[in-house]
Design a protein around this motif. Structure first.
Motif, PDB file in Angstrom:
ATOM      1  N   ASN A 135      -1.267 -13.730  10.459  1.00 15.55           N
ATOM      2  CA  ASN A 135      -2.212 -12.514  10.205  1.00 15.55           C
ATOM      3  C   ASN A 135      -1.315 -11.538   9.635  1.00 15.55           C
ATOM      4  N   HIS A 156      -6.487 -20.356   7.472  1.00 11.84           N
ATOM      5  CA  HIS A 156      -5.609 -20.310   8.634  1.00 11.84           C
ATOM      6  C   HIS A 156      -5.562 -21.792   9.188  1.00 11.84           C
ATOM      7  N   TYR A 175       0.771  -1.267  -0.007  1.00  9.72           N
ATOM      8  CA  TYR A 175      -0.040   0.041   0.010  1.00  9.72           C
ATOM      9  C   TYR A 175       0.756   1.190   0.052  1.00  9.72           C
TER      10      TYR A 175
HETATM   11  N1  LIG Z   1      -6.307  -0.521   2.591  1.00  6.44           N
HETATM   12  C1  LIG Z   1      -5.154  -0.700   3.261  1.00  6.44           C
HETATM   13  N2  LIG Z   1      -4.303   0.117   3.464  1.00  6.44           N
HETATM   14  C2  LIG Z   1      -3.163   0.155   3.967  1.00  6.44           C
HETATM   15  N3  LIG Z   1      -2.573  -1.006   4.531  1.00  6.44           N
HETATM   16  C3  LIG Z   1      -3.591  -2.015   4.333  1.00  6.44           C
HETATM   17  C4  LIG Z   1      -4.645  -1.985   3.732  1.00  6.44           C
HETATM   18  N4  LIG Z   1      -5.137  -3.205   3.964  1.00  6.44           N
HETATM   19  C5  LIG Z   1      -4.179  -4.068   4.657  1.00  6.44           C
HETATM   20  N5  LIG Z   1      -3.142  -3.341   4.792  1.00  6.44           N
HETATM   21  C6  LIG Z   1      -2.018  -3.629   5.492  1.00  6.44           C
HETATM   22  O1  LIG Z   1      -1.334  -4.695   4.792  1.00  6.44           O
HETATM   23  C7  LIG Z   1      -1.181  -5.946   5.426  1.00  6.44           C
HETATM   24  C8  LIG Z   1      -1.593  -7.117   5.055  1.00  6.44           C
HETATM   25  O2  LIG Z   1      -3.164  -7.140   5.080  1.00  6.44           O
HETATM   26  P1  LIG Z   1      -3.752  -8.212   4.720  1.00  6.44           P
HETATM   27  O3  LIG Z   1      -5.361  -8.032   4.896  1.00  6.44           O
HETATM   28  O4  LIG Z   1      -3.598  -8.807   3.244  1.00  6.44           O
HETATM   29  O5  LIG Z   1      -3.486  -9.500   5.637  1.00  6.44           O
HETATM   30  P2  LIG Z   1      -3.950 -11.046   5.597  1.00  6.44           P
HETATM   31  O6  LIG Z   1      -2.770 -11.988   5.468  1.00  6.44           O
HETATM   32  O7  LIG Z   1      -5.307 -11.106   5.067  1.00  6.44           O
HETATM   33  O8  LIG Z   1      -4.383 -11.045   7.339  1.00  6.44           O
HETATM   34  P3  LIG Z   1      -5.533 -12.066   8.061  1.00  6.44           P
HETATM   35  O9  LIG Z   1      -5.084 -13.365   8.148  1.00  6.44           O
HETATM   36  O10 LIG Z   1      -5.816 -11.224   9.364  1.00  6.44           O
HETATM   37  O11 LIG Z   1      -6.976 -11.887   7.029  1.00  6.44           O
HETATM   38  C9  LIG Z   1      -1.290  -5.629   6.797  1.00  6.44           C
HETATM   39  O12 LIG Z   1      -0.154  -5.221   7.593  1.00  6.44           O
HETATM   40  C10 LIG Z   1      -2.274  -4.336   6.882  1.00  6.44           C
HETATM   41  O13 LIG Z   1      -2.057  -3.503   7.826  1.00  6.44           O
END
Ligand SMILES: Nc1ncnc2c1ncn2[C@@H]1O[C@H](COP(=O)(O)OP(=O)(O)OP(=O)(O)O)[C@@H](O)[C@H]1O
Ligand SMILES: [Mg+2]
Lengths: 237, 284
Positions: A38, A191, A13
């Motif tokens: 996560n 997960h 991002y």
């Molecule tokens: N819209 C956004 N803007 C900025 N950063 C974001 C955004 N969405 C997610 N992030 C960041 O990107 C990273 C990855 O997020 P993501 O949602 O892809 O994780 P995930 O692997 O799906 O986690 P989970 O197992 O909790 O679903 C995190 O550190 C989050 O803070």
């Protein structure tokens, strides 16, 4: 036959890179399970594959007639949906929307397709029910039927079993496995390492960068695979 | 009873009353259709913010002395709709604070302008009229009526043609985006139509009460109905019936039109809420 090729892609991002050095291919008929802690970027990767969010570097390619417009997607649920007044039929039909193009209404072919997919997932008797009155497992089936209306090729599922009781989780996994057997490529974020090992054909494990990609059997032999399974087993009891 | 009928008969001998009725019914129909989407998309704040912007624009238009203030109010409100949509979706800037700023700001500036450059001797009457729509509805010209008929037709046609797309974008934006639906485009369409309706509705209920006209029928219908289509149809029926009842009552009892209509909407909401509460009790 290859459907998705991902070459040295980086995702992130505005405030920085989330994960990088992603190299993997998805073949038609694969069951790919994406694992990671996560916040490791699993949902971000799904969004990049869908074209909802551009990748920062590298390449994500859809090949051999597969297109990001022709995939079914089961998102993590949004809060809007909780009190949304919509019948099951309306929601499943909306999966056919991309087929209608400029035509304002659904034709009989699309209605038949919606009906076929409701039948396939065993939710025909819920057709007239309101989405918000259904159980979590039923809701996921409805969204899965909608996704199937959009595609016969690839399904992307982001943590489909979250919030379901173990019995319903098992049912949903079996259902997804049977869809995979009928030839649909599955890409699933999970997960649940146990389910991943049981059902998937390939595993992609990501952290700050790609930690593993390969077949399930290789994953079970690899060091990262063994240690991840051990820590999960510990945390689960 | 006979007295009431006589009073109504007398009123309806004026074409101006017919104009008001036509315009009122069309506006309430359009606003209720869109209301369902706005409530479900959590966009009701846009309706609220826009109505204040429209008030400010109206004040500017009357100060400048335009013969037909639509030509200022309409474009300004449409632009504001697009801007509000952008800020509302931006998670970085506090969307709701920005909207509160815009809407209260335009309200204040509008009122100040009306006081500095009074166009008539009765400022508080003017302001009250713009805010609560008490007098405007009975001063419609045939041009206003045709404009309203034209714009309502446009809104209705767009709504019917894009019904399925609006449903999909409202229910699940990321899914529709993923399957190749231009959801940003449809959000924009929804915002622009909202602006059109708000400008129209200012004539009927005044700018402060527009949100009520948009939100109440949708909320009432959502209490009882279980599919998107039935909610939309029910909310349209509620809105039209309440508008008709409100206008007739206000003719007979000489109450202000806007607040009478909104009161009717509130009564219906309470009734629906009661029914759903009773049904919920018997179910469990
Ligand atoms: N819209 C956004 N803007 C900025 N950063 C974001 C955004 N969405 C997610 N992030 C960041 O990107 C990273 C990855 O997020 P993501 O949602 O892809 O994780 P995930 O692997 O799906 O986690 P989970 O197992 O909790 O679903 C995190 O550190 C989050 O803070
Ligand atoms: Mg996630």
């Amino acid at each position: 036959m290859e459907q998705i090729i991902c070459k040295d892609a980086a995702l992130g991002y505005e405030d920085g890179i989330v994960t990088e050095e992603l190299n993997f291919t998805v073949n038609s008929g694969d069951y790919l399970c994406i694992l990671g802690e996560n916040g490791s970027g699993k949902s971000t990767l799904i969004k990049a594959l869908l074209g909802l969010k551009p990748h920062v570097r590298g390449e994500i390619k859809w090949v051999n007639g597969a297109s990001s417009k022709e995939i079914g997607y089961l998102p993590q649920q949004t809060p809007v949906q909780k009190d949304f007044p919509a019948s099951v039929r309306e929601i499943v039909l909306s999966g056919c929307l991309s087929k209608t193009g400029l035509r304002p209404f659904y034709n009989s072919h699309e209605k038949a397709l919606a009906h076929k997919n409701m039948h396939r997932l065993g939710i025909c008797d819920l057709e007239k029910r309101c989405y918000r009155d259904l159980s979590g497992g039923q809701q996921q089936r409805v969204l899965l039927a909608r996704a199937l209306c959009a595609t016969e090729k690839i399904l992307l599922l982001d943590e489909p079993v979250t919030g379901l009781d173990p019995h319903a989780q098992n049912d949903l996994y079996e259902l997804i496995a049977s869809l995979n057997k009928s030839g649909i490529t599955i890409i699933m974020v999970s997960h649940d390492i146990g389910a991943a090992v049981k059902y998937a054909s390939h595993i992609l494990h990501i952290g700050r960068k790609q930690l593993f990609f390969g077949t399930k059997d290789d994953y079970l032999k690899s060091r990262i695979g063994r240690s991840f399974i051990e820590t999960e087993a510990e945390s689960n009891g | 009873m006979a007295e009431i009928i006589e009073k109504l008969q007398h009123s309806f001998s004026f074409s101006i009353v017919w104009y008001a009725l036509i315009v009122g019914l069309l506006i309430s129909l359009c606003s209720s259709l869109l209301g369902v989407t706005l409530v479900l998309k959590r966009f009701s704040f846009i309706g609220d913010g826009l109505s204040h912007v429209a008030f400010g624009a109206m004040a500017v238009a009357s100060v400048v002395g335009l013969t037909n203030n639509m030509f200022i109010v309409l474009p300004v409100t449409v632009i504001a709709a697009v801007l509000l949509l952008r800020t509302g979706q931006n998670t970085k800037i506090k969307g709701d604070a920005a909207i509160a700023m815009i809407s209260v700001g335009t309200l204040a500036v509008g009122y100040m302008l009306m006081n500095i450059f009074p166009t008539s001797s009765n400022i508080s009457g003017d302001v009250c009229g713009t805010l609560f729509g008490s007098t405007l509805i009975l001063s419609l010209t045939p041009f206003d009526v045709w404009l309203c008929i034209g714009m309502s037709t446009v809104v209705l046609v767009i709504f019917v043609l894009f019904y399925n797309k609006i449903f999909s974008v409202t229910f699940d934006e990321s899914f529709s985006k993923a399957t190749g639906i231009n959801s940003d485009g449809y959000n924009l369409l929804i915002a622009v139509i909202t602006a059109l309706i708000i400008v129209l509705a200012m004539n009927l209920v005044g700018s402060l009460l527009i949100s009520a006209l948009i939100i109440f029928p949708a909320l009432s219908a959502m209490r009882l109905f279980k599919s998107f289509r039935s909610v939309i149809i029910c909310s349209a029926v509620i809105s039209v019936v309440c508008a008709a009842a409100g206008m007739l009552i206000s003719l007979v009892a000489s109450t202000p039109v806007g607040s009478t209509i909104v009161s009717a909407d509130i009564v219906v909401f309470l009734v629906f809420w009661l029914i759903s509460a009773i049904m919920g009790k018997t179910k469990t």
